[in-house]
Write a protein that holds these residues in place. Structure first.
Motif: not given
Length: 496
Positions: A276-304
């Motif tokens: 959570l420290q400031r100098h790890y902020r880019p990595q933290l944002v990507m750790a949350i944003a990238i898997p979130f975006f991967q799911q809201v592509t809707g791909i698992n709607v197709i997969a499931f």
């Protein structure tokens, strides 16, 4: 010394070869992707099989067969049915945080073994299920297995791979997911034809095969040099392993970077709070944003739910399963293409171009279904085939971009001291939104109808803009020197 061809990272910093030893090790570890993909494919298939629905979800079966008044979009809307699919991901979410501790304290290898063994137990329970409670419990065990495997395998691949080819090696995880899903779709297509009605048991129980291979194979896996040096004050074992996986005795530069990274990691006693420290902020944002975006592509709607979606469009039971096989083949081919391209053209170009392909195809699918499929009338075969082709194009866009890169980028951006914690956040966010979308999709299909494709298309626009402005290029950057990409980025250098 193991054979291979010579490589050097950008700037000639590291020496080494792509050795047969590292290729075989990564192929075995990537079986963790096969079990994940097999489950994604198998759950969508069995939930469209009439004997399975009749036994465990009789209300859905009756509504599908007898209720002529209900909307085409609402025939499969059942909280219990979606719980069967999505319970795995809730269990995986919880398990991923336990896996983070195991991966950091004991290494990547034990997490892979635990993941395979738990998945094996879940497969056995599902194949023998006689009640809905046995089904759900089996899904939970599968979720624990996937949680541990998804935590450890991407890290393992990124740490074992040479820097110059890290993208191709890590994309093998998504390729393995695609292979597992395709195998599941083919098995579903075959078992659906068993007239005695027990085909779904074979489909669920066959998950034990890749789980057994992963569990037994993982016993013989070497540990990564990064993990060896992280868990020991003596770099000698790490040096020996590094020499073995790189196929050269000259590993001084890479070993020095590992030692420096390990010294930094020792200063952090609580990585989950330190991230959570400031100098790890880019990595933290990507750790949350990238898997979130991967799911809201809707791909698992197709997969499931691809078989269910195709049945909604009027395909028969067998045709809907074969349609899923076709989209599975497209996914494997395009992920293979991504493996070839990712270390040549870079991550950003693939994400942006893949986003454009997905957006266009989603809008066209929504438009065709909206115009041609009403609440009660069936869509013509010609237009149903058009939708199938467009979904194939969408899967191709995902397969070359957000599919493999959604796992690659988070696994390569974290410094050693927060790597296990960062990966657990990535996996946790992925499972959280997989669970939510899996749980809500049939409800959303019932209420949004064709608009659901515009919903996910809107998110594709957001994620593509995000990549364009905020994601730096990481190709060919050694994993222990990744911090420099943030310090050189126009936005993140202001933050850190």
């Amino acid at each position: 010394m193991a054979g291979g061809f010579v490589i050097a990272s950008e700037g000639g910093l590291y020496n080494g070869k792509i050795t047969s030893f590292v290729v075989l090790s990564c192929m075995m570890a990537a079986m963790g992707g096969v079990i994940f993909g097999y489950d994604i494919g198998i759950s969508g298939g069995v939930t469209s099989m009439e004997p399975f629905l009749k036994k465990f979800f009789p209300k859905v079966y009756k509504r599908m067969k007898e209720d002529t008044k209900i909307s085409n979009y609402c025939k499969f809307d059942s909280e219990l049915l979606t719980l069967f699919t999505s319970s795995l991901y809730l269990a995986g979410l919880v398990a991923s945080f336990f896996a983070s501790f195991v991966t950091r304290a004991y290494g990547r290898k034990p997490s892979i073994i635990i993941g395979g063994a738990s998945f094996l137990a879940g497969a056995a329970l599902n194949g023998a299920a006689v009640t809905i409670h046995m089904l759900i419990l089996g899904r939970v065990l599968l979720g624990v297995g996937v949680g541990f495997a998804n935590q450890a395998v991407p890290l393992y691949l990124s740490e074992m791979a040479p820097a110059k080819y890290r993208g191709a090696f890590n994309n093998g995880f998504q390729l393995s997911i695609g292979i597992g899903a395709l195998a599941a779709n083919l098995i579903n297509y075959g078992t659906q034809k068993i007239k005695a009605g027990y085909g779904w048991r074979i489909s669920l129980a066959m998950a034990a095969l890749p789980a057994s291979i992963l569990t037994l194979g993982a016993l013989f896996l070497p540990e990564t040099p990064n993990s060896l040096i992280q868990r020991s004050d003596h770099p000698h074992k790490a040096k020996q392993m590094l020499q073995k996986v790189r196929g050269t005795d000259d590993v001084v530069a890479e070993l020095d970077d590992l030692i420096k990274a390990n010294e930094n990691s020792k200063s952090l006693k609580h990585p989950h709070t330190s991230i959570l420290q400031r100098h790890y902020r880019p990595q933290l944002v990507m750790a949350i944003a990238i898997p979130f975006f991967q799911q809201v592509t809707g791909i698992n709607v197709i997969a499931f739910y691809a078989p269910i979606l195709f049945r909604t469009l009027g395909f028969g039971e067998s045709a809907s399963l074969m349609s899923s096989v076709m989209t599975g083949v497209v996914g494997i081919v395009t992920t293979s293409a991504s493996m070839v391209l990712v270390d040549r053209v870079g991550r950003r170009l693939l994400l942006i171009s893949g986003g454009a392909i997905m957006l266009v195809s989603q809008v066209m699918v929504g438009a065709v279904i909206g115009a041609k499929l009403g609440d009660h009338n069936a869509i013509s075969k010609g237009y149903a085939d058009v939708v199938l082709v467009l979904i194939g194009v969408y899967v191709a866009g995902f397969g070359v971009s957000w599919g493999p890169l959604g796992w690659l980028i988070p696994s390569e951006i974290f410094p050693l001291e927060i790597r296990a914690a960062g990966q657990s956040i990535t996996v946790g966010v992925n499972f959280l939104f997989t669970f939510l979308i899996g749980q809500l999709f049939l409800w959303m299909l019932c209420h949004f109808k064709y608009g659901i494709f515009f919903f996910f298309g809107g998110w594709v626009v957001v994620m593509t803009v995000f990549v364009y402005f905020l994601l730096p290029e990481t190709k060919n950057v050694p994993i222990e020197q990744m911090e420099r990409v943030w310090r050189e980025h126009w936005f993140w250098k202001k933050i850190i």
